[in-house]
Design an enzyme around this catalytic site. Structure first.
Site, PDB file in Angstrom:
ATOM      1  CD  GLN A  17      -2.860   1.793   2.626  1.00 51.16           C
ATOM      2  OE1 GLN A  17      -3.176   2.278   2.093  1.00 51.16           O
ATOM      3  NE2 GLN A  17      -2.972   0.500   2.993  1.00 51.16           N
ATOM      4  CD  GLU A 139      -2.123   2.262   8.155  1.00 49.41           C
ATOM      5  OE1 GLU A 139      -1.940   2.897   8.947  1.00 49.41           O
ATOM      6  OE2 GLU A 139      -1.549   2.496   7.333  1.00 49.41           O
ATOM      7  CG  ASP A 168       0.622   1.253   5.103  1.00 54.98           C
ATOM      8  OD1 ASP A 168       1.855   1.128   4.603  1.00 54.98           O
ATOM      9  OD2 ASP A 168       0.121   0.170   4.996  1.00 54.98           O
ATOM     10  N   GLY A 247      -8.135  20.622  19.366  1.00 57.98           N
ATOM     11  CA  GLY A 247      -7.702  22.004  18.539  1.00 57.98           C
ATOM     12  C   GLY A 247      -8.308  23.361  20.205  1.00 57.98           C
ATOM     13  N   GLY A 248      -8.212  24.480  19.601  1.00 60.56           N
ATOM     14  CA  GLY A 248      -8.868  25.532  20.285  1.00 60.56           C
ATOM     15  C   GLY A 248     -10.050  25.539  20.792  1.00 60.56           C
TER      16      GLY A 248
END
Length: 415
Positions: A17, A139, A168, A247-248
């Site tokens: 892959q 993977e 991959d 995140g914020g």
């Protein structure tokens, strides 16, 4: 219309892959990708996870579009001679063999440079230089070694790998960028170079926000946007954050109407500060707009469980699509949890070429992903994957072999 990589020839020694992802992307941009395979068997994924007997699997077909296939015994003397000619005629050699495999074939970097000083040799390995560089990586190993698994899942459960193939395919995308950069630099230097993308490095690059959080945790001992705050304990490493946004802006997955029977009747909801007033109005909590416990982002952080429980009470009265439509009228960020079935049936993805139907001579019609990168002057035409050795004679003729030579190679089982 010309393609972005018209005139670039890729010698593709990749399999499974990670490497095929890279070379398929280059082929979509117009490069001539010559996939070198072992006679009789070819890429191992041709037969892995087959759903139709004696037909190339979807695993193979979906990773090898727009390529040509040549079979070659690279261990034989004639096979090595053919490979020399291919090296001389190509711009890039891409491989994801075990460490040292090219050297054992007799094609060291130094020898390749002598054959073709402009050749770019691009490699995917599991690990970069260091204590693990000889280890075999797949993977899920890459996800675990690159920091993804330790930060995925719920805090009271084990580490989890993600269904996105960040080890991959993610590394293949990184390598493709490195190859294009090396081709661009060659315009000014005239020289080829080696390009390496390690799977651990690629996963870590995609987990950079978690490395950010590790440093914040080391400094402050707590991360206020994580679901463990304020009542849970923080250790010395970034914990699993469930469905927090990373995140914020606090986010979470909430149930929608029908969740009892539909495992994907959910919506991702982000409690974005600039639209807090609109959120309160939509979910029927207008008093939260000015309430000191909810009016500011910092005040809300210890009460996010209450916030998302109230949001969920509202989304339970709507399907995920109804909720999304209503929320987007107020610019409230959200997204439905879409199943693979829903994505496969989405007309807009067909219209943009993100999902493509391809016709294969032995498999028939099937769906595949198309080029995720759209360019106005380099349109992508997704063509089927090659049959094993389908282009062997054609490619050998291009590098100077005649009909009798090719017949002799076939008699000697070189091709």
């Amino acid at each position: 219309m010309t393609k972005a990589l018209d005139g670039v020839r890729i010698l593709d020694f990749t399999h499974v892959q990670s490497g095929p992802t890279c070379t398929q992307l280059l082929a979509w941009f117009g490069a001539d990708v010559i996939k070198v395979e072992r006679a009789g068997t070819g890429d191992v994924t041709r037969e892995q996870l087959r759903d139709i007997p004696n037909v190339d699997s979807l695993y193979f077909t979906m990773l090898n579009h727009n390529k040509r296939s040549i079979t070659l015994d690279t261990k034989s003397a004639p096979g090595k001679q053919i490979l020399e000619k291919l090296v001389k005629s190509c711009d890039v050699l891409v491989e994801n063999f075990a460490p040292g495999a090219l050297d054992r074939m007799g094609f060291t970097w130094e020898r390749i440079q002598k054959l073709n000083p402009r050749m770019i040799v691009a490699s995917i390995k599991g690990f970069g230089p260091g204590p693990y560089e000889e280890c075999k990586v797949y993977e899920n190993v890459a996800q675990c070694a690159g920091g993804s698994a330790s930060t995925t899942g719920f805090d009271d459960g084990p580490p989890l790998v993600t269904g996105a193939q960040i080890g991959d395919s993610g590394t293949g995308l990184h390598l493709a960028l490195g190859i294009v950069a090396a081709l661009y630099q060659r315009n000014s230097t005239g020289r080829g170079q080696r390009v390496l993308a390690a799977m651990q490095d690629g996963v870590l690059n995609l987990c950079r926000v978690k490395l950010r959080d590790q440093q914040r945790l080391a400094r402050d001992g707590v991360m206020h946007e994580y679901p463990q705050y304020p009542h849970g304990r923080f250790g010395d490493a970034v914990p699993r954050a469930a469905n927090a946004s990373g995140g914020g802006q606090p986010g979470s997955i909430v149930k929608c109407k029908g969740w009892q029977n539909d495992p994907n009747a959910y919506l991702y909801f982000i409690a974005q500060a600039p639209v807090w007033k609109q959120i309160c109005q939509v979910i029927g909590k207008e008093e939260w707009i000015t309430h000191p416990d909810y009016a500011t982002p910092n005040a809300r952080l210890p009460r996010l469980d209450d916030v998302f429980a109230t949001v969920e009470a509202w989304t339970l009265t709507k399907t995920k699509f109804e909720a999304m439509e209503l929320l987007n009228e107020h610019d409230i960020p959200c997204g439905p949890i879409l199943s693979m079935k829903e994505l496969a049936e989405e007309p807009s993805l067909r219209n943009t070429g993100t999902i493509v139907e391809v016709d294969h001579p032995t498999r028939g019609k099937y769906l595949t992903v198309g080029n995720p990168i759209k360019m106005s002057d380099s349109a992508t035409d997704v063509t089927r994957s090659p049959l094993l050795g389908e282009h062997t004679d054609e490619i050998l003729a291009e590098v100077g072999y005649g009909v009798q030579d090719i017949a002799a190679f076939r008699a000697q089982k070189v091709i």
